[in-house]
Design a protein around this motif. Structure first.
Motif, mmCIF file in Angstrom:
data_model
loop_
_atom_site.group_PDB
_atom_site.id
_atom_site.type_symbol
_atom_site.label_atom_id
_atom_site.label_comp_id
_atom_site.label_asym_id
_atom_site.label_seq_id
_atom_site.Cartn_x
_atom_site.Cartn_y
_atom_site.Cartn_z
ATOM 1 N N VAL A 47 5.510 -1.838 7.383
ATOM 2 C CA VAL A 47 6.053 -0.998 6.308
ATOM 3 C C VAL A 47 4.938 -0.580 5.363
ATOM 4 O O VAL A 47 4.078 -1.389 5.006
ATOM 5 C CB VAL A 47 7.139 -1.769 5.516
ATOM 6 C CG1 VAL A 47 7.625 -0.938 4.351
ATOM 7 C CG2 VAL A 47 8.291 -2.139 6.416
ATOM 8 N N VAL A 48 4.964 0.686 4.930
ATOM 9 C CA VAL A 48 4.043 1.127 3.881
ATOM 10 C C VAL A 48 4.764 1.484 2.591
ATOM 11 O O VAL A 48 4.209 1.323 1.507
ATOM 12 C CB VAL A 48 3.169 2.314 4.331
ATOM 13 C CG1 VAL A 48 2.226 1.892 5.447
ATOM 14 C CG2 VAL A 48 3.987 3.504 4.775
ATOM 15 N N ALA A 49 6.006 1.971 2.702
ATOM 16 C CA ALA A 49 6.740 2.370 1.500
ATOM 17 C C ALA A 49 8.226 2.380 1.792
ATOM 18 O O ALA A 49 8.646 2.674 2.918
ATOM 19 C CB ALA A 49 6.297 3.751 1.029
ATOM 20 N N VAL A 50 9.018 2.069 0.772
ATOM 21 C CA VAL A 50 10.471 2.099 0.900
ATOM 22 C C VAL A 50 11.074 2.802 -0.303
ATOM 23 O O VAL A 50 10.497 2.789 -1.400
ATOM 24 C CB VAL A 50 11.065 0.685 1.036
ATOM 25 C CG1 VAL A 50 10.583 0.014 2.314
ATOM 26 C CG2 VAL A 50 10.743 -0.172 -0.173
ATOM 27 N N VAL A 51 12.243 3.402 -0.081
ATOM 28 C CA VAL A 51 13.016 3.987 -1.168
ATOM 29 C C VAL A 51 14.476 3.597 -0.952
ATOM 30 O O VAL A 51 15.016 3.757 0.143
ATOM 31 C CB VAL A 51 12.829 5.522 -1.251
ATOM 32 C CG1 VAL A 51 13.193 6.211 0.038
ATOM 33 C CG2 VAL A 51 13.615 6.109 -2.427
ATOM 34 N N SER A 52 15.086 3.062 -1.986
ATOM 35 C CA SER A 52 16.473 2.623 -1.865
ATOM 36 C C SER A 52 17.418 3.817 -1.930
ATOM 37 O O SER A 52 17.012 4.936 -2.282
ATOM 38 C CB SER A 52 16.815 1.641 -2.988
ATOM 39 O OG SER A 52 16.901 2.328 -4.226
ATOM 40 N N SER A 53 18.678 3.566 -1.619
ATOM 41 C CA SER A 53 19.671 4.635 -1.712
ATOM 42 C C SER A 53 19.783 5.145 -3.141
ATOM 43 O O SER A 53 20.125 6.309 -3.365
ATOM 44 C CB SER A 53 21.033 4.129 -1.220
ATOM 45 O OG SER A 53 21.447 3.007 -1.981
ATOM 46 N N GLY A 55 17.160 5.361 -5.183
ATOM 47 C CA GLY A 55 15.908 6.003 -5.567
ATOM 48 C C GLY A 55 14.809 5.074 -6.022
ATOM 49 O O GLY A 55 13.697 5.538 -6.348
ATOM 50 N N SER A 56 15.041 3.765 -6.018
ATOM 51 C CA SER A 56 13.973 2.817 -6.371
ATOM 52 C C SER A 56 12.958 2.747 -5.244
ATOM 53 O O SER A 56 13.320 2.825 -4.065
ATOM 54 C CB SER A 56 14.563 1.434 -6.632
ATOM 55 O OG SER A 56 15.455 1.466 -7.715
ATOM 56 N N THR A 57 11.701 2.575 -5.606
ATOM 57 C CA THR A 57 10.624 2.594 -4.609
ATOM 58 C C THR A 57 9.763 1.349 -4.690
ATOM 59 O O THR A 57 9.697 0.667 -5.737
ATOM 60 C CB THR A 57 9.730 3.829 -4.802
ATOM 61 O OG1 THR A 57 9.134 3.778 -6.106
ATOM 62 C CG2 THR A 57 10.519 5.121 -4.657
ATOM 63 N N ASP A 58 9.116 1.048 -3.587
ATOM 64 C CA ASP A 58 8.121 -0.010 -3.562
ATOM 65 C C ASP A 58 7.123 0.289 -2.454
ATOM 66 O O ASP A 58 7.448 1.014 -1.503
ATOM 67 C CB ASP A 58 8.752 -1.387 -3.351
ATOM 68 C CG ASP A 58 7.798 -2.521 -3.724
ATOM 69 O OD1 ASP A 58 7.860 -3.598 -3.104
ATOM 70 O OD2 ASP A 58 6.960 -2.325 -4.640
ATOM 71 N N ARG A 66 -1.735 5.332 -4.184
ATOM 72 C CA ARG A 66 -2.205 6.482 -3.406
ATOM 73 C C ARG A 66 -1.060 7.227 -2.722
ATOM 74 O O ARG A 66 -1.134 8.437 -2.545
ATOM 75 C CB ARG A 66 -3.215 6.020 -2.344
ATOM 76 C CG ARG A 66 -4.441 5.329 -2.906
ATOM 77 C CD ARG A 66 -5.470 5.061 -1.819
ATOM 78 N NE ARG A 66 -5.002 4.151 -0.783
ATOM 79 C CZ ARG A 66 -4.920 4.462 0.507
ATOM 80 N NH1 ARG A 66 -5.295 5.658 0.938
ATOM 81 N NH2 ARG A 66 -4.484 3.568 1.393
ATOM 82 N N PHE A 67 -0.035 6.509 -2.312
ATOM 83 C CA PHE A 67 1.101 7.106 -1.598
ATOM 84 C C PHE A 67 2.316 7.141 -2.525
ATOM 85 O O PHE A 67 2.511 6.245 -3.356
ATOM 86 C CB PHE A 67 1.457 6.274 -0.368
ATOM 87 C CG PHE A 67 0.463 6.332 0.768
ATOM 88 C CD1 PHE A 67 -0.799 6.871 0.615
ATOM 89 C CD2 PHE A 67 0.810 5.823 2.019
ATOM 90 C CE1 PHE A 67 -1.706 6.924 1.658
ATOM 91 C CE2 PHE A 67 -0.076 5.858 3.084
ATOM 92 C CZ PHE A 67 -1.331 6.402 2.891
ATOM 93 N N THR A 68 3.141 8.164 -2.332
ATOM 94 C CA THR A 68 4.390 8.287 -3.077
ATOM 95 C C THR A 68 5.517 8.640 -2.114
ATOM 96 O O THR A 68 5.432 9.645 -1.392
ATOM 97 C CB THR A 68 4.294 9.372 -4.160
ATOM 98 O OG1 THR A 68 3.207 9.063 -5.052
ATOM 99 C CG2 THR A 68 5.586 9.447 -4.963
ATOM 100 N N TRP A 105 9.303 -4.191 -0.818
ATOM 101 C CA TRP A 105 9.218 -3.552 0.490
ATOM 102 C C TRP A 105 9.382 -4.586 1.611
ATOM 103 O O TRP A 105 9.868 -4.264 2.698
ATOM 104 C CB TRP A 105 7.860 -2.849 0.653
ATOM 105 C CG TRP A 105 6.671 -3.763 0.573
ATOM 106 C CD1 TRP A 105 5.940 -4.074 -0.517
ATOM 107 C CD2 TRP A 105 6.107 -4.512 1.668
ATOM 108 N NE1 TRP A 105 4.957 -4.959 -0.199
ATOM 109 C CE2 TRP A 105 5.016 -5.233 1.132
ATOM 110 C CE3 TRP A 105 6.389 -4.629 3.019
ATOM 111 C CZ2 TRP A 105 4.235 -6.067 1.920
ATOM 112 C CZ3 TRP A 105 5.600 -5.452 3.804
ATOM 113 C CH2 TRP A 105 4.530 -6.167 3.244
ATOM 114 N N SER A 106 8.967 -5.821 1.366
ATOM 115 C CA SER A 106 9.040 -6.853 2.396
ATOM 116 C C SER A 106 10.471 -7.263 2.727
ATOM 117 O O SER A 106 10.701 -7.936 3.743
ATOM 118 C CB SER A 106 8.246 -8.083 1.964
ATOM 119 O OG SER A 106 8.786 -8.630 0.781
#
Length: 124
Positions: A47-53, A55-58, A66-68, A105-106
């Protein structure tokens, strides 16, 4: 069942930027948590990035700052904006739907909806 199609990969020089897009089918997209993964040759997919339903991100530490990641529920799309790219970012990038069991993200557990991926190569 969800079908996922990734696009936007390519060859870019170190320090450059790319924006990946993931188009998802179906009417339930907005209830899924979504994640971007990558797999380099000889390495496991991670995994490099996650977004919840909601809109929360990690982000994984290797890409933080560097990544969004973002999502557009109206378009059933998840984006990954990648800036300041490094050669070690070279990999096939995949998106997937899944479930977050916490804020990290984990805690993301993907469903078995893998797309074909999109190749990102960072090289001079």
């Amino acid at each position: 069942q969800v079908q996922l199609v990734e696009s936007g990969g390519g060859l870019v020089q170190p320090g450059g930027s790319l924006r990946l897009s993931c188009a998802a089918s179906g009417s339930r997209f907005r209830i899924y948590d979504m994640g971007w993964y990558r797999q380099a040759p000889g390495k496991q997919r991670g995994v490099v990035a996650v977004v919840s339903s909601g809109g929360s991100t990690d982000y994984a530490d290797s890409v933080k700052g560097r990544f969004t990641i973002s999502r557009d529920n109206a378009k059933n799309t998840v984006l990954l904006q990648m800036n300041s790219l490094k050669p070690e970012d070279t990999a096939v990038y995949y998106c997937n739907a899944g479930r977050l069991y916490g804020s990290s993200w984990s805690s993301f557990r993907p469903y078995d909806y893998w797309g074909q991926g999109t190749q990102v190569t960072v090289s001079s």
